[in-house]
Design an enzyme around this catalytic site. Structure first.
Site, PDB file in Angstrom:
ATOM      1  N   LYS A 148       0.837  -1.179   0.000  1.00 49.91           N
ATOM      2  CA  LYS A 148       0.000   0.000   0.000  1.00 49.91           C
ATOM      3  C   LYS A 148       0.887   1.249   0.000  1.00 49.91           C
ATOM      4  O   LYS A 148       2.043   1.127   0.367  1.00 49.91           O
ATOM      5  CB  LYS A 148      -0.948   0.012   1.207  1.00 49.91           C
ATOM      6  CG  LYS A 148      -0.222  -0.294   2.523  1.00 49.91           C
ATOM      7  CD  LYS A 148      -0.230   0.764   3.548  1.00 49.91           C
ATOM      8  CE  LYS A 148       0.472   2.031   3.270  1.00 49.91           C
ATOM      9  NZ  LYS A 148       1.467   2.433   4.261  1.00 49.91           N
ATOM     10  N   HIS A 240      -4.741   0.800   6.493  1.00 50.34           N
ATOM     11  CA  HIS A 240      -4.775   0.083   7.771  1.00 50.34           C
ATOM     12  C   HIS A 240      -6.027   0.394   8.601  1.00 50.34           C
ATOM     13  O   HIS A 240      -6.688  -0.514   9.125  1.00 50.34           O
ATOM     14  CB  HIS A 240      -3.547   0.437   8.618  1.00 50.34           C
ATOM     15  CG  HIS A 240      -2.236   0.237   7.920  1.00 50.34           C
ATOM     16  ND1 HIS A 240      -1.991  -0.801   7.072  1.00 50.34           N
ATOM     17  CD2 HIS A 240      -1.081   0.953   7.959  1.00 50.34           C
ATOM     18  CE1 HIS A 240      -0.741  -0.721   6.622  1.00 50.34           C
ATOM     19  NE2 HIS A 240      -0.177   0.333   7.142  1.00 50.34           N
TER      20      HIS A 240
HETATM   21  C1  BG6 Z   1       3.210   1.727   7.362  1.00 49.79           C
HETATM   22  C2  BG6 Z   1       3.255   3.206   7.160  1.00 49.79           C
HETATM   23  O1  BG6 Z   1       2.324   1.119   6.463  1.00 49.79           O
HETATM   24  O2  BG6 Z   1       2.784   1.460   8.685  1.00 49.79           O
HETATM   25  C3  BG6 Z   1       4.164   3.861   8.172  1.00 49.79           C
HETATM   26  O3  BG6 Z   1       3.721   3.472   5.847  1.00 49.79           O
HETATM   27  C4  BG6 Z   1       3.767   3.485   9.577  1.00 49.79           C
HETATM   28  O4  BG6 Z   1       4.174   5.263   8.033  1.00 49.79           O
HETATM   29  C5  BG6 Z   1       3.651   1.976   9.676  1.00 49.79           C
HETATM   30  O5  BG6 Z   1       4.756   3.953  10.461  1.00 49.79           O
HETATM   31  C6  BG6 Z   1       3.095   1.564  11.022  1.00 49.79           C
HETATM   32  O6  BG6 Z   1       3.191   0.186  11.099  1.00 49.79           O
HETATM   33  P1  BG6 Z   1       3.545  -0.512  12.471  1.00 49.79           P
HETATM   34  O7  BG6 Z   1       3.465  -1.963  12.175  1.00 49.79           O
HETATM   35  O8  BG6 Z   1       4.914  -0.050  12.838  1.00 49.79           O
HETATM   36  O9  BG6 Z   1       2.512  -0.029  13.403  1.00 49.79           O
END
Ligand code: BG6
Length: 496
Positions: A148, A240
């Protein structure tokens, strides 16, 4: 029993590969979960050979995993690593890749192509593979994993989808959203659909509103290039957070197979009330961090980050109010918010129930007893807690808040992290936790009016100091004054 494959990472030296993919593959290998003949092929522009690549990967794993890195496991993992220097714009590189992959039994006949690239390069990468027939399932399977954001807006996503489908079938495409691999996110299925007791409560009659928060203390790290074109809405919300909303709101699927699950998620996304242009400001809020303090350290504001345009109005904070116009959810607000450089690292789904019809245990004439909350912690705490009222021991009849803990194995031994779990699903060919084409499209339809409005309003953006909980003005999206952000599990932090 999983098939051995060649797992090719496009953009092998990039941030995602270094920080998530390679550590996940290493951990899977260490735990004996990768088929023995699996090869991991890094594809990038650098002029590296296998030994340089192995040395770099060891360094990155060391940085990422520190003390938990095991030399024997690393040596084993290193044997799987190959590097292929290529430019995806160059047809000759495609032919050379084909020759390499066909060169002998060292390379298994099944292929995962993981596009860990900026979205603007997905089409070129798919064409690169098709040019030498590496998309065709001859003698083994071929799977394309796409990260994504899938496109930059609705129309772009549709064009990208048509383009990918020229050379890959829907069955070959795995649109990854790593939040679907997280422990608590997967637990939503079990918690909702293995317990009858939630069903009568899980609707507009008893739920006041739902909040889904992802807050991060980190800034944009070394990703200005990407972030300047993405912003918080595309980076986190369209993917997400919208996925978590779909899981909280969906109807029980007919079965747990991929199509049944995705059918139900699409129904939710389709039912989200479109935001008319004139109402964007009432439903969506954006802001950008200025300098401040995070964990005792001074940190620069967004505009002072390297490679960020000094006039940028890219949002590092976004909040949204959505309604789902169906029988279960009509008029229940779903609040989604995310931000970089906020006060805490926290991903939390907080479901607030309505107040009982009568306030028998009112604390004062005006303050009502707090309502029930159901809290699903995705990280850092992975647990589910239900906030209820009990009698405060002692004199009188006063209510006190306590939490019932429905956590399961979270303190227990080895857990798969999100990427580990999803990479195994790709190798197994299981689409259940991956996004179908229509699902992505419907998620874009929701945010598209906001993207269009924000893209022309480039003069002004609200700000918040790094290390805070974002601007107070974000509260304007709440439906009522008694709705406030729930930042964490802490009961004392629960708004009334
Ligand atoms: C990613 C984003 O998809 O998810 C990032 O591009 C973000 O900006 C990250 O920091 C957060 O993922 P996690 O697993 O670290 O919570």
């Amino acid at each position: 029993m999983l098939d051995a494959c060649v797992f090719t990472i496009f953009g092998a030296t990039g941030h995602l590969s270094r920080t998530k993919l390679l550590p996940a593959l290493y951990r899977l290998d260490k735990a004996g979960r990768l088929p023995e003949a699996t090869v991991i092929l890094g594809l990038g522009r650098r002029d590296w050979d296998n030994s340089q690549w192995r040395a770099e990967v060891s360094k990155w794993l060391e940085e990422r995993l520190g003390g938990s890195l095991d030399q024997e496991a690393l040596d084993h993992f290193n044997q799987r690593l190959h590097f292929f220097s290529a430019n995806i714009g160059d047809p000759d590189s495609s032919m050379r890749l084909r020759q390499l992959l066909d060169s002998g039994p060292e390379f298994p006949p099944n292929h995962v192509y993981y596009l860990s690239l900026p979205p603007s390069e997905y089409k070129a990468a798919a064409d690169f593979l098709a040019l030498s027939g590496l998309n065709q399932e001859q003698g083994g399977w071929r799977r394309l994993v796409v990260e994504k954001p899938f496109g930059y807006h609705l129309e772009d996503a549709q064009i990208l989808d048509r383009h990918l489908h020229r050379n890959f079938t829907e069955q070959q495409i795995f649109r990854i959203d790593h939040y679907l691999g997280k422990e608590t996110v997967q637990n939503i299925f079990v918690f909702r659909f293995a317990n009858l007791m939630w069903e009568p409560l899980w609707n507009r009659n008893l739920i006041d509103h739902v909040q889904i928060t992802h807050s991060e203390m980190a800034g944009i790290e070394d990703r200005a290039d990407y972030y300047e074109t993405a912003g918080a809405l595309r980076d986190m919300i369209q993917s997400h957070l919208m996925q978590m909303l779909a899981l909280v709101a969906m109807e029980p699927p007919a079965t747990m197979d991929a199509e049944s699950i995705r059918d139900e998620k699409v129904k939710v996304l389709k039912s989200i009330r479109p935001i008319p242009k004139a109402a964007v400001h009432a439903h969506a809020f954006r802001a950008q961090y200025t300098r401040g303090r995070v964990e005792g350290q001074d940190v620069p504001g967004y505009l002072d980050e390297e490679q960020v345009d000094k006039q940028s109005t890219t949002e590092t904070y976004a909040a949204l109010k959505l309604y789902i116009d169906n029988w279960r959810w009509r008029n229940v607000p779903f609040y989604l918010r995310t931000g970089k450089r906020l006060a805490k690292n926290s991903s939390l789904i907080a479901i607030r129930f309505k107040h009982p019809p009568q306030q028998l245990f009112r604390e004062t004439q005006i303050a009502a007893v707090p309502p029930n909350w159901l809290l699903m912690g995705i990280q850092p705490e992975q647990c589910i807690r239900i906030e209820v009222q009990v009698r405060e021991p002692g004199i009188g009849m006063r209510a006190r808040t306590t939490q019932l803990d429905a956590s399961t194995c979270y303190q227990a031994g080895y857990q798969l992290d999100a990427y580990e779990s999803l990479l195994l699903d790709v190798i197994a060919g299981d689409h259940a936790q991956f996004l179908r084409s229509d699902e992505v499209e419907w998620a874009w339809r929701v945010v598209d009016p906001i993207i269009r409005t924000w893209s022309v309003e480039r003069e002004f953006i609200h700000t918040y100091p790094a290390g805070s909980w974002g601007p107070e003005e974000a509260d304007r999206i709440f439906e009522r004054e008694d709705q406030q952000w729930r930042h964490s599990f802490s009961a004392s932090d629960a708004p009334r």
